[in-house]
Motif scaffolding. Sequence first.
Motif, PDB file in Angstrom:
ATOM      1  N   ASN A   1       7.162  -7.667 -14.498  1.00 32.58           N
ATOM      2  CA  ASN A   1       6.058  -7.299 -14.997  1.00 32.58           C
ATOM      3  C   ASN A   1       4.826  -7.527 -13.919  1.00 32.58           C
ATOM      4  N   ILE A   2       4.718  -8.416 -13.152  1.00 33.46           N
ATOM      5  CA  ILE A   2       3.744  -8.782 -12.365  1.00 33.46           C
ATOM      6  C   ILE A   2       4.182  -8.461 -10.799  1.00 33.46           C
ATOM      7  N   ARG A   3       5.186  -9.134 -10.444  1.00 29.86           N
ATOM      8  CA  ARG A   3       5.454  -8.939  -8.861  1.00 29.86           C
ATOM      9  C   ARG A   3       5.875  -7.544  -8.678  1.00 29.86           C
ATOM     10  N   GLY A   4       6.422  -6.602  -9.831  1.00 26.76           N
ATOM     11  CA  GLY A   4       6.679  -5.494  -9.401  1.00 26.76           C
ATOM     12  C   GLY A   4       5.650  -4.415  -9.263  1.00 26.76           C
ATOM     13  N   VAL A   5       4.601  -4.984 -10.141  1.00 26.32           N
ATOM     14  CA  VAL A   5       3.400  -4.157  -9.768  1.00 26.32           C
ATOM     15  C   VAL A   5       2.492  -4.370  -8.689  1.00 26.32           C
ATOM     16  N   LEU A   6       2.771  -5.678  -8.243  1.00 21.49           N
ATOM     17  CA  LEU A   6       1.935  -5.926  -7.049  1.00 21.49           C
ATOM     18  C   LEU A   6       2.685  -5.328  -5.947  1.00 21.49           C
ATOM     19  N   HIS A   7       4.143  -5.208  -6.019  1.00 21.57           N
ATOM     20  CA  HIS A   7       4.922  -4.590  -4.812  1.00 21.57           C
ATOM     21  C   HIS A   7       4.442  -3.132  -4.837  1.00 21.57           C
ATOM     22  N   GLY A   8       4.217  -2.543  -5.943  1.00 21.62           N
ATOM     23  CA  GLY A   8       3.880  -1.161  -5.833  1.00 21.62           C
ATOM     24  C   GLY A   8       2.538  -0.846  -5.224  1.00 21.62           C
ATOM     25  N   ILE A   9       1.370  -1.769  -5.569  1.00 22.90           N
ATOM     26  CA  ILE A   9       0.184  -1.904  -5.016  1.00 22.90           C
ATOM     27  C   ILE A   9       0.297  -1.939  -3.422  1.00 22.90           C
ATOM     28  N   ALA A  10       1.275  -3.161  -3.155  1.00 23.57           N
ATOM     29  CA  ALA A  10       1.117  -3.185  -1.648  1.00 23.57           C
ATOM     30  C   ALA A  10       1.795  -2.368  -0.735  1.00 23.57           C
ATOM     31  N   ALA A  11       2.612  -1.353  -1.479  1.00 30.48           N
ATOM     32  CA  ALA A  11       3.132  -0.408  -0.809  1.00 30.48           C
ATOM     33  C   ALA A  11       2.383   0.832  -0.497  1.00 30.48           C
ATOM     34  N   ALA A  12       1.764   1.347  -1.847  1.00 29.37           N
ATOM     35  CA  ALA A  12       0.959   2.393  -1.933  1.00 29.37           C
ATOM     36  C   ALA A  12      -0.607   2.373  -1.648  1.00 29.37           C
ATOM     37  N   LEU A  13      -1.187   1.156  -1.617  1.00 26.99           N
ATOM     38  CA  LEU A  13      -2.496   0.898  -1.072  1.00 26.99           C
ATOM     39  C   LEU A  13      -3.003   1.300   0.169  1.00 26.99           C
ATOM     40  N   PRO A  14      -2.150   0.942   1.343  1.00 24.22           N
ATOM     41  CA  PRO A  14      -2.396   1.423   2.594  1.00 24.22           C
ATOM     42  C   PRO A  14      -2.237   2.894   2.840  1.00 24.22           C
ATOM     43  N   VAL A  15      -1.362   3.716   2.028  1.00 24.68           N
ATOM     44  CA  VAL A  15      -1.246   5.096   1.988  1.00 24.68           C
ATOM     45  C   VAL A  15      -2.684   5.643   1.611  1.00 24.68           C
ATOM     46  N   PHE A  16      -2.915   5.197   0.363  1.00 28.68           N
ATOM     47  CA  PHE A  16      -4.046   5.611  -0.383  1.00 28.68           C
ATOM     48  C   PHE A  16      -5.371   5.659   0.386  1.00 28.68           C
ATOM     49  N   GLN A  17      -5.499   4.408   1.244  1.00 32.49           N
ATOM     50  CA  GLN A  17      -6.552   4.238   2.083  1.00 32.49           C
ATOM     51  C   GLN A  17      -6.641   4.927   3.474  1.00 32.49           C
ATOM     52  N   ARG A  18      -5.161   5.289   3.748  1.00 38.06           N
ATOM     53  CA  ARG A  18      -5.211   6.287   4.832  1.00 38.06           C
ATOM     54  C   ARG A  18      -5.978   7.491   4.121  1.00 38.06           C
ATOM     55  N   GLN A  19      -5.434   8.162   3.091  1.00 40.42           N
ATOM     56  CA  GLN A  19      -5.628   9.555   2.591  1.00 40.42           C
ATOM     57  C   GLN A  19      -7.106   9.468   2.186  1.00 40.42           C
ATOM     58  N   LYS A  20      -7.668   8.454   1.817  1.00 41.60           N
ATOM     59  CA  LYS A  20      -9.071   8.331   1.207  1.00 41.60           C
ATOM     60  C   LYS A  20      -8.978   8.743  -0.019  1.00 41.60           C
TER      61      LYS A  20
END
Length: 246
Positions: A115-134
């Motif tokens: 419930n917690i680490r799973g969400v953080l793993h998703g954020i860690a994986a997707a956030l750099p992609v989103f930031q590159r895409q803006k």
Amino acid sequence: MSKNIEGKIVAITGASSGIGAETAKLLASKGAIVAIGARRRQRLDAIVAEIDRAGGRGKAYTVDVVKRVDVANFIEGTVKDFGRIDVLVNNAGVMPVAALSECRIDEWDRMIDVNIRGVLHGIAAALPVFQRQKSGQFVNLSSVLGFKVFAPGGTVYSATKFAIRAISDGLRVEAGDGIRVASIEPGIVDSELKHNTTGAAKDMVMGFYRQAIPAESVARAIAYAIEQPADVDISEIVVRSTGQPL
């Protein structure tokens, strides 16, 4: 407003049943391309086949959100297969219910991991992609029990869902321009979560589920958050049965 869903690439964890599966089918019906991840590959393949038969597009990925590399590969694979990712729905969760005095530490650890680490793993994986895409959007599944502790029996589960609300609030501040964060807080939903509980608490949990709303109701709330224009961030949605006391 569903035109704001059409063509979006949406990745969903915990998508083999319940809210995740219904969200995938609904978004695909509105023109999204859905990347669905969970541990039960056969269930995922059946959902993708159903989406395909209805004229939508989807792809299944084997993902255990507890494993950081699985989630990283899920996001990387989605980007490789479809060119980008527009939305990550962090949906995977577990909810065994038992009094703290029973000291079911393995269950506590499992809830924290999923419930917690799973969400953080998703954020860690997707956030750099989103930031590159803006651009990009996180949709994190919390709960009404992230507002009020479900005790006795649900204290640790409530703690994990309080955490998701806190993580969503912080992520909203830190993610950067063009990135949206929605926290969805369902009440009692007819899903496989009710089968996580065994022993003395099972009758109590099943009694609560007599007031459950269908998973499709939460899927519609998720679609509502996604379909808003890019300059509108739906920060929180609480959705529950009209008869639910909590």
